[in-house]
Write an enzyme that holds these catalytic residues in place. Structure first.
Site, PDB file in Angstrom:
ATOM      1  CG  HIS A 118      -1.962  -1.148   1.121  1.00  0.00           C
ATOM      2  ND1 HIS A 118      -2.631  -1.648   2.204  1.00  0.00           N
ATOM      3  CD2 HIS A 118      -2.375  -1.892   0.059  1.00  0.00           C
ATOM      4  CE1 HIS A 118      -3.434  -2.638   1.817  1.00  0.00           C
ATOM      5  NE2 HIS A 118      -3.282  -2.808   0.524  1.00  0.00           N
ATOM      6  CB  SER A 219      -8.241  -8.475   9.453  1.00  0.00           C
ATOM      7  OG  SER A 219      -8.182  -7.485   8.443  1.00  0.00           O
TER       8      SER A 219
END
Ligand SMILES: [Zn+2]
Length: 278
Positions: A118, A219
């Site tokens: 990212h 997650s």
């Protein structure tokens, strides 16, 4: 902590991927993505401060928001988990860190091969408004300073890449590329933007060819990043997961260690690579 056959496997690994998400940095005090939009951040909808459209329409607001976030990140240090990941490089021939975090903490801890899915908030790049650029009469070129698309007759002759590298994310007017004059923006993946294809391909290659993958604090809800541990599994790698709560990966992991990375990762390294009990 680790079954003996898996411990033996890990000790013989040549290529290990460490895949990290927000949980890795949460223990350093970096708010997870969700947290960023609570408290002082609750004033903003994420789409209003972290998207191409937001920068197009309210560039200074977007810039100022990232300055605040960067200032907050500058105040924190790598935790024992980051240090353990860096230490792994002295124990395994090839370690590739693949991270969803934008905070530079792996590099600060000493990790050398870090693929940032990212991006990195401390790196800047040119804001390229492709719609506007390709709609004009000019034929865009690649700016030799920022490597972004630019209009040829606007590219400065005397600027160097060092001039660009000297520009940092800080309060004030939005800086511009010294070559083409394009506004600069943080080099992170905003809402609605694709991942950098070179980084993603490198990450997929690392996942496909590793002997083991250690998944920490993710997650695994964001694609395509979440598919990387599964690719590693398909390629025959052993999967070790460290997370506070089980995830979609836990069922497929060879070992699921429930808890905090800063505590469990040093223990894992001790148990596998630094124990004389084998
Ligand atoms: Zn430029």
């Amino acid at each position: 902590m680790i079954p003996d056959p898996l411990r033996q496997h890990l000790r013989s690994c040549q290529n290990i991927v460490v895949f990290t998400g927000a949980g890795m940095s949460a223990e350093s005090g970096i708010p997870t993505f969700r947290d960023r939009f609570e408290g002082m951040w609750a004033l903003y909808d994420p789409q209003d401060v972290a998207s191409l459209d937001a920068f197009r329409h309210h560039p200074q607001t977007v810039w100022d928001w990232h300055v605040q976030l960067a200032d907050k990140i500058r105040q924190v240090a790598p935790n024992a988990g980051h240090a353990a990941v860096a230490r792994l490089e002295s124990l395994v021939p090839n370690v590739t860190v693949i991270t969803q975090n934008i905070d530079n903490l792996h590099q600060a801890a000493g990790s050398r091969t870090v693929l940032e899915l990212h991006g990195n908030i401390f790196r800047l790049k040119a804001f390229v408004d492709a719609d506007e650029l390709f709609a004009g009469d000019h034929s865009p070129i690649i700016c030799r300073i920022c490597d972004g698309y630019a209009v040829a007759d606007e590219c400065g002759t005397y600027a160097t890449k060092d001039d660009l590298a000297a520009i940092v994310l800080k309060a004030g007017p939005i800086p511009r590329c010294p070559g083409c004059g394009a506004r600069l923006r943080p080099d992170i993946v905003w809402f609605g933007e694709p991942l950098d294809i070179y980084v993603l391909e490198s990450a997929m290659r690392a996942a496909d060819t590793c002997d083991a993958l250690i998944c920490i604090g993710s997650s695994l809800e964001v694609q395509p990043a979440a598919s990387l541990p599964v690719r590693a599994k398909w390629g025959g790698a052993k999967i070790i997961e460290i997370n506070p709560e089980p995830t979609s990966l836990s069922f497929h992991a060879d070992v699921f260690l429930q808890g905090k990375a800063a505590e469990l990762l040093p223990q894992l390294i001790q148990a596998v690579w630094q124990s004389t009990n084998y």
